[in-house]
Write an enzyme that holds these catalytic residues in place. Structure first.
Site, PDB file in Angstrom:
ATOM      1  N   LYS A 198      -1.906   9.734   2.812  1.00  0.00           N
ATOM      2  CA  LYS A 198      -2.488   8.591   2.116  1.00  0.00           C
ATOM      3  C   LYS A 198      -1.648   7.330   2.376  1.00  0.00           C
ATOM      4  O   LYS A 198      -2.193   6.227   2.493  1.00  0.00           O
ATOM      5  CB  LYS A 198      -2.562   8.873   0.616  1.00  0.00           C
ATOM      6  CG  LYS A 198      -3.150   7.736  -0.227  1.00  0.00           C
ATOM      7  CD  LYS A 198      -4.604   7.440   0.138  1.00  0.00           C
ATOM      8  CE  LYS A 198      -5.178   6.289  -0.691  1.00  0.00           C
ATOM      9  NZ  LYS A 198      -5.449   6.670  -2.097  1.00  0.00           N
ATOM     10  N   LYS A 234       1.219  -0.891  -5.660  1.00  0.00           N
ATOM     11  CA  LYS A 234       1.804   0.383  -6.098  1.00  0.00           C
ATOM     12  C   LYS A 234       1.871   1.339  -4.913  1.00  0.00           C
ATOM     13  O   LYS A 234       2.915   1.961  -4.640  1.00  0.00           O
ATOM     14  CB  LYS A 234       0.956   0.997  -7.211  1.00  0.00           C
ATOM     15  CG  LYS A 234       1.462   2.361  -7.715  1.00  0.00           C
ATOM     16  CD  LYS A 234       0.363   3.169  -8.401  1.00  0.00           C
ATOM     17  CE  LYS A 234      -0.579   3.772  -7.381  1.00  0.00           C
ATOM     18  NZ  LYS A 234      -1.505   4.777  -7.935  1.00  0.00           N
ATOM     19  N   THR A 268      -3.047   8.872  -6.443  1.00  0.00           N
ATOM     20  CA  THR A 268      -2.141   8.434  -5.384  1.00  0.00           C
ATOM     21  C   THR A 268      -0.765   8.240  -6.011  1.00  0.00           C
ATOM     22  O   THR A 268      -0.571   7.371  -6.854  1.00  0.00           O
ATOM     23  CB  THR A 268      -2.616   7.125  -4.744  1.00  0.00           C
ATOM     24  OG1 THR A 268      -3.884   7.350  -4.119  1.00  0.00           O
ATOM     25  CG2 THR A 268      -1.625   6.642  -3.693  1.00  0.00           C
TER      26      THR A 268
END
Length: 287
Positions: A171, A239, A96
């Site tokens: 995502k 993050k 990711t």
């Protein structure tokens, strides 16, 4: 196929294992060589001490590392995979990351006659171990069709979302949506506790109605039990939310609730809960 897998963290380790179980010839790389040696002892296959060595002769190179800089390192850094990959080979990144670095690596790959796909996953450690991940992919349809059957070794759904970067953007939508669910569940269960209800019984009832969700069914009970030493860490979700909030500033999206929840997670980090599961949001409503 002969494939390489770069990065053997809590996700990559079982994902690479599923590739081996699926009959593929797998060469793994991990920054800590002992982890790669452990994987070979458990599954077979082989390991290499650099990304380049792992990628030599591979028909597909997979990666699942930590962040943008880690991805740059295994792709184009010293002894990076891109320098060793045969022309026409596809690099599939399950990390990711930002959509920006995905596009950056795609351009670097194209210069070398390679193909790059961003393919972040959802489903957590349990999904990786059980081979039931959901993968959202950005890249060419040709590369997608070539790699999809191999990705299905560890996924229940592999979907092409658009050009490079589309996987990472999807995502981000996933992360925006699920943290909102976690916050609402936290508020609901904290309310139930203070109202004198039996929280687990509440979950049993409302999970069968309109409030039902994966987060409620899979995290609600452990939230009630005050158990958070597992799962998707708060450090990691911050993050990911950072990527989403940065992208929102670029495209003009309004993410007021997401921004607020990101700050709540910052408070959890200050409590020493950086490695707690994301469901630890409820602790802010108790403590």
């Amino acid at each position: 196929m002969k494939v390489a897998f770069l990065g053997l963290g809590v996700m990559g380790y079982p994902m690479a294992g599923h590739l081996h179980k699926g009959g593929h010839d797998v060469c793994v790389y991990n920054r800590t060589t002992a982890k790669a040696q452990k994987w070979v002892a458990e599954y077979g296959g082989s390991y290499a001490e650099t990304p380049a060595k792992a990628a030599e002769g591979a028909q597909i190179v997979f990666a699942c590392v930590g962040n943008d800089d880690d991805l740059r390192s295994v792709c184009t850094g010293k002894n990076g995979a891109f320098d060793a990959m045969d022309k026409g080979t596809v690099f599939v990144d399950h990390t990711t990351t930002s959509a920006e670095v995905a596009r950056e690596m795609a351009l670097e790959a194209e210069k070398r006659g390679l193909s790059f796909m961003d393919a972040p996953v959802s489903g957590g450690q349990a999904g990786a171990e059980n081979g039931t991940l959901t993968i959202m992919v950005g890249g060419s349809s040709e590369s997608f069709e070539h790699t999809k059957p191999v990705q299905e070794c560890y996924a229940q759904a592999v979907t092409l979302m658009g050009d490079v970067g589309a996987g990472q953007l999807t995502k981000m939508v996933n992360q925006i949506t699920f943290v909102g669910a976690v916050q609402s569940i936290s508020e609901g269960l904290a309310f139930a506790e203070k109202a004198g209800l039996a929280p687990k019984k509440v979950i049993d009832v409302i999970s069968k109605g309109a409030a039902g969700s994966w987060q409620l069914s899979n995290r609600g009970y452990t939230m009630v039990e005050d158990k958070f030493d597992f799962g998707f860490a708060v450090d990691w979700v911050r993050k990911d939310l950072g990527f989403a909030l940065d992208e929102a500033r670029k495209n003009g999206s309004a993410l007021p609730v997401t921004g607020l929840i990101d700050q709540y997670y910052k408070e959890v980090q200050r409590m020493g809960g950086g490695r707690w599961d994301t469901s630890a949001l409820i602790k802010l409503l108790r403590d």
